[in-house]
Design a protein around this motif. Sequence first.
Motif, PDB file in Angstrom:
ATOM      1  N   ALA A 224       0.835  -1.206   0.000  1.00 45.99           N
ATOM      2  CA  ALA A 224       0.000   0.000   0.000  1.00 45.99           C
ATOM      3  C   ALA A 224       0.867   1.253   0.000  1.00 45.99           C
ATOM      4  CB  ALA A 224      -0.919  -0.007   1.216  1.00 45.99           C
ATOM      5  N   ALA A 225       1.967   1.223   0.743  1.00 42.13           N
ATOM      6  CA  ALA A 225       2.865   2.375   0.765  1.00 42.13           C
ATOM      7  C   ALA A 225       3.432   2.659  -0.621  1.00 42.13           C
ATOM      8  CB  ALA A 225       3.994   2.126   1.763  1.00 42.13           C
ATOM      9  N   LYS A 226       3.721   1.609  -1.364  1.00 38.63           N
ATOM     10  CA  LYS A 226       4.222   1.799  -2.730  1.00 38.63           C
ATOM     11  C   LYS A 226       3.143   2.385  -3.636  1.00 38.63           C
ATOM     12  CE  LYS A 226       7.460  -2.089  -2.250  1.00 38.63           C
ATOM     13  NZ  LYS A 226       7.797  -3.461  -2.709  1.00 38.63           N
ATOM     14  N   VAL A 227       1.912   1.910  -3.466  1.00 39.37           N
ATOM     15  CA  VAL A 227       0.798   2.466  -4.254  1.00 39.37           C
ATOM     16  C   VAL A 227       0.614   3.942  -3.933  1.00 39.37           C
ATOM     17  CG1 VAL A 227      -1.689   2.356  -4.649  1.00 39.37           C
ATOM     18  CG2 VAL A 227      -0.360   0.238  -4.492  1.00 39.37           C
ATOM     19  N   ILE A 228       0.681   4.273  -2.653  1.00 40.16           N
ATOM     20  CA  ILE A 228       0.534   5.672  -2.257  1.00 40.16           C
ATOM     21  C   ILE A 228       1.663   6.519  -2.843  1.00 40.16           C
ATOM     22  CG2 ILE A 228       0.594   7.245  -0.271  1.00 40.16           C
ATOM     23  CD1 ILE A 228      -0.896   5.053   1.308  1.00 40.16           C
ATOM     24  N   GLY A 229       2.843   5.945  -2.959  1.00 41.63           N
ATOM     25  CA  GLY A 229       3.946   6.655  -3.603  1.00 41.63           C
ATOM     26  C   GLY A 229       3.640   6.973  -5.060  1.00 41.63           C
ATOM     27  N   LEU A 230       3.048   6.016  -5.771  1.00 43.32           N
ATOM     28  CA  LEU A 230       2.651   6.267  -7.157  1.00 43.32           C
ATOM     29  C   LEU A 230       1.620   7.391  -7.230  1.00 43.32           C
ATOM     30  CD1 LEU A 230       2.207   2.644  -8.592  1.00 43.32           C
ATOM     31  CD2 LEU A 230       4.134   4.199  -8.958  1.00 43.32           C
ATOM     32  N   ILE A 231       0.658   7.353  -6.306  1.00 41.16           N
ATOM     33  CA  ILE A 231      -0.376   8.385  -6.273  1.00 41.16           C
ATOM     34  C   ILE A 231       0.234   9.755  -6.006  1.00 41.16           C
ATOM     35  CG2 ILE A 231      -2.334   9.206  -4.895  1.00 41.16           C
ATOM     36  CD1 ILE A 231      -3.174   6.250  -4.638  1.00 41.16           C
ATOM     37  N   ARG A 232       1.161   9.820  -5.051  1.00 42.71           N
ATOM     38  CA  ARG A 232       1.816  11.089  -4.735  1.00 42.71           C
ATOM     39  C   ARG A 232       2.588  11.617  -5.936  1.00 42.71           C
ATOM     40  NH1 ARG A 232       4.840   9.382  -1.015  1.00 42.71           N
ATOM     41  NH2 ARG A 232       6.659   9.101  -2.355  1.00 42.71           N
ATOM     42  N   ASP A 233       3.296  10.741  -6.622  1.00 39.41           N
ATOM     43  CA  ASP A 233       4.067  11.176  -7.791  1.00 39.41           C
ATOM     44  C   ASP A 233       3.153  11.721  -8.881  1.00 39.41           C
ATOM     45  OD1 ASP A 233       6.348  10.370  -6.486  1.00 39.41           O
ATOM     46  OD2 ASP A 233       6.564   8.490  -7.614  1.00 39.41           O
ATOM     47  N   ASP A 234       2.016  11.062  -9.095  1.00 41.31           N
ATOM     48  CA  ASP A 234       1.088  11.525 -10.127  1.00 41.31           C
ATOM     49  C   ASP A 234       0.465  12.860  -9.731  1.00 41.31           C
ATOM     50  OD1 ASP A 234      -0.229  11.028 -12.668  1.00 41.31           O
ATOM     51  OD2 ASP A 234      -2.069  10.750 -11.517  1.00 41.31           O
ATOM     52  N   HIS A 235       0.151  13.014  -8.445  1.00 47.18           N
ATOM     53  CA  HIS A 235      -0.380  14.290  -7.957  1.00 47.18           C
ATOM     54  C   HIS A 235       0.614  15.417  -8.230  1.00 47.18           C
ATOM     55  CE1 HIS A 235      -2.424  17.117  -5.232  1.00 47.18           C
ATOM     56  NE2 HIS A 235      -1.207  17.437  -4.823  1.00 47.18           N
ATOM     57  N   GLU A 236       1.873  15.193  -7.915  1.00 42.96           N
ATOM     58  CA  GLU A 236       2.888  16.228  -8.118  1.00 42.96           C
ATOM     59  C   GLU A 236       3.071  16.535  -9.595  1.00 42.96           C
ATOM     60  OE1 GLU A 236       6.257  14.684  -6.065  1.00 42.96           O
ATOM     61  OE2 GLU A 236       5.472  15.190  -4.071  1.00 42.96           O
ATOM     62  N   ARG A 237       2.982  15.505 -10.445  1.00 42.45           N
ATOM     63  CA  ARG A 237       3.102  15.731 -11.891  1.00 42.45           C
ATOM     64  C   ARG A 237       1.964  16.610 -12.394  1.00 42.45           C
ATOM     65  NH1 ARG A 237       0.422  14.086 -15.978  1.00 42.45           N
ATOM     66  NH2 ARG A 237      -0.798  12.597 -14.740  1.00 42.45           N
ATOM     67  N   MET A 238       0.736  16.305 -11.955  1.00 38.80           N
ATOM     68  CA  MET A 238      -0.411  17.077 -12.417  1.00 38.80           C
ATOM     69  C   MET A 238      -0.357  18.514 -11.921  1.00 38.80           C
ATOM     70  SD  MET A 238      -3.693  14.509 -12.284  1.00 38.80           S
ATOM     71  CE  MET A 238      -3.558  14.165 -10.532  1.00 38.80           C
ATOM     72  N   THR A 239      -0.073  18.704 -10.649  1.00 37.58           N
ATOM     73  CA  THR A 239      -0.102  20.056 -10.102  1.00 37.58           C
ATOM     74  C   THR A 239       1.026  20.916 -10.678  1.00 37.58           C
ATOM     75  OG1 THR A 239       1.145  19.308  -8.153  1.00 37.58           O
ATOM     76  CG2 THR A 239      -1.255  19.378  -7.973  1.00 37.58           C
ATOM     77  N   ALA A 240       2.134  20.300 -11.058  1.00 42.01           N
ATOM     78  CA  ALA A 240       3.222  21.060 -11.672  1.00 42.01           C
ATOM     79  C   ALA A 240       2.815  21.601 -13.039  1.00 42.01           C
ATOM     80  CB  ALA A 240       4.467  20.189 -11.805  1.00 42.01           C
ATOM     81  N   ALA A 241       1.874  20.922 -13.688  1.00 51.37           N
ATOM     82  CA  ALA A 241       1.417  21.341 -15.017  1.00 51.37           C
ATOM     83  C   ALA A 241       0.074  22.076 -14.958  1.00 51.37           C
ATOM     84  CB  ALA A 241       1.304  20.113 -15.928  1.00 51.37           C
ATOM     85  N   ALA A 242      -0.356  22.504 -13.772  1.00 49.97           N
ATOM     86  CA  ALA A 242      -1.656  23.149 -13.619  1.00 49.97           C
ATOM     87  C   ALA A 242      -1.754  24.417 -14.453  1.00 49.97           C
ATOM     88  CB  ALA A 242      -1.902  23.474 -12.142  1.00 49.97           C
ATOM     89  N   SER A 243      -2.962  24.640 -15.010  1.00 50.13           N
ATOM     90  CA  SER A 243      -3.178  25.842 -15.814  1.00 50.13           C
ATOM     91  C   SER A 243      -4.676  26.103 -15.922  1.00 50.13           C
ATOM     92  CB  SER A 243      -2.576  25.676 -17.220  1.00 50.13           C
ATOM     93  OG  SER A 243      -3.232  24.636 -17.927  1.00 50.13           O
TER      94      SER A 243
END
Length: 404
Positions: A224-243
Amino acid sequence: MPEATRPDTAAAIAAGIDEAEIAGLACDLIAAASENPGGTEAHAVRVLAAACAERGLDVKTTDVAPGRPNLVARLPGGDSAGLAFLGHSDVVPAGPGWTRDPFGPEISGGRLYGRGSTDMKGGLASIVVAMGAIKNAGIELPGPIDLICTVDEEDADLGVRAYVEGVLAAPDGPPSYAACIVAEPTDLETVIACRGACNLVIDIGGVAAHAGRPQDGANAIDAAAKVIGLIRDDHERMTAAASGLLGSGTWNVGRIDGGHGTSIVADSCTIHVDRRLMPGESADGVRDRLADAIRQAGIDTGGITVTVDVEMEMPGFSTPPDHHLVTSAVAALADGAGITSEIGGWTAACDGGFIARDLGVPTIVLGPGGLNDQAHQPDESVAVDELVSAARAYTLLGCGTYFP
């Protein structure tokens, strides 16, 4: 298409909106407590139905579940596409922290206090009074005006789902609407874009073993911790490209349950996740992309199994800023209430996404009250003059004055 109401006639109708009438109806609706979860909307819907009938509207209620009725109130018009107002009858639980009775509405300092005053019984009152004023004026409308009031918006959206399914399956097909106005609280800002939301449930299976020999098992919490890591990485990717107005999609891990004891390798873990959706995104697409990322990361190996299921979805939507619905709403607020309305986006989600996506109706959110400073909070309140301003703008929009 029949000629729209003359601007001077529509303005006269809007100017006649009565503050006491709106405040009184809003108080009656607040007093009809309809907390959700709880499935207690029926009392509030009875109050709403009676108010609509008193104003000469055609009222129909349909049970979505026992004691949980949707309501559609219609002001008939010509054969042109109509105007839909969308709202919901449920409110979130009152909760702690109130300094006054949450279901004993009171007006103080120009504000109406009570659970649902902002979200969104005040908005419902403004719609009903506006429709009643148009009816009382006896004008010929190009098309009908409908108030669609659904149950369960604050939980699983059973009401709007049932409404959409019902009209799509109707023998004559769904009603034809030129536009939909969701009366959720926007501080009378014209919201043209709204994020959606989905809840995902991620179930992870492992293999139990004695904590002294963890290599004999497969730890579901580690996975589960690894899955949460994937989720966190995707969140950071999306928010970095916010517009744009809506920014980006977001992830939030809201709850995690797993394991049976400190000395046992966890053989199960469940993660509950909120994912905010951009217009055009679907919960199924988000689920499939996450499941694929989990497989590519090799998390579901060595005795670990992972399933991702969609628990809830509310679609997002976007209407172009130059659409006549948007320009009409801005003009109606200026002409009817002297308000310069900003055009904005909403990071929350609402039932309007179903109307936009499933019925193909251009949709905005425009209502009295504050989402961020009042909705879902103790001592919730709304300015009474905002209720009046909303009703006047709704009246001008209902008269079709600005529509082509």
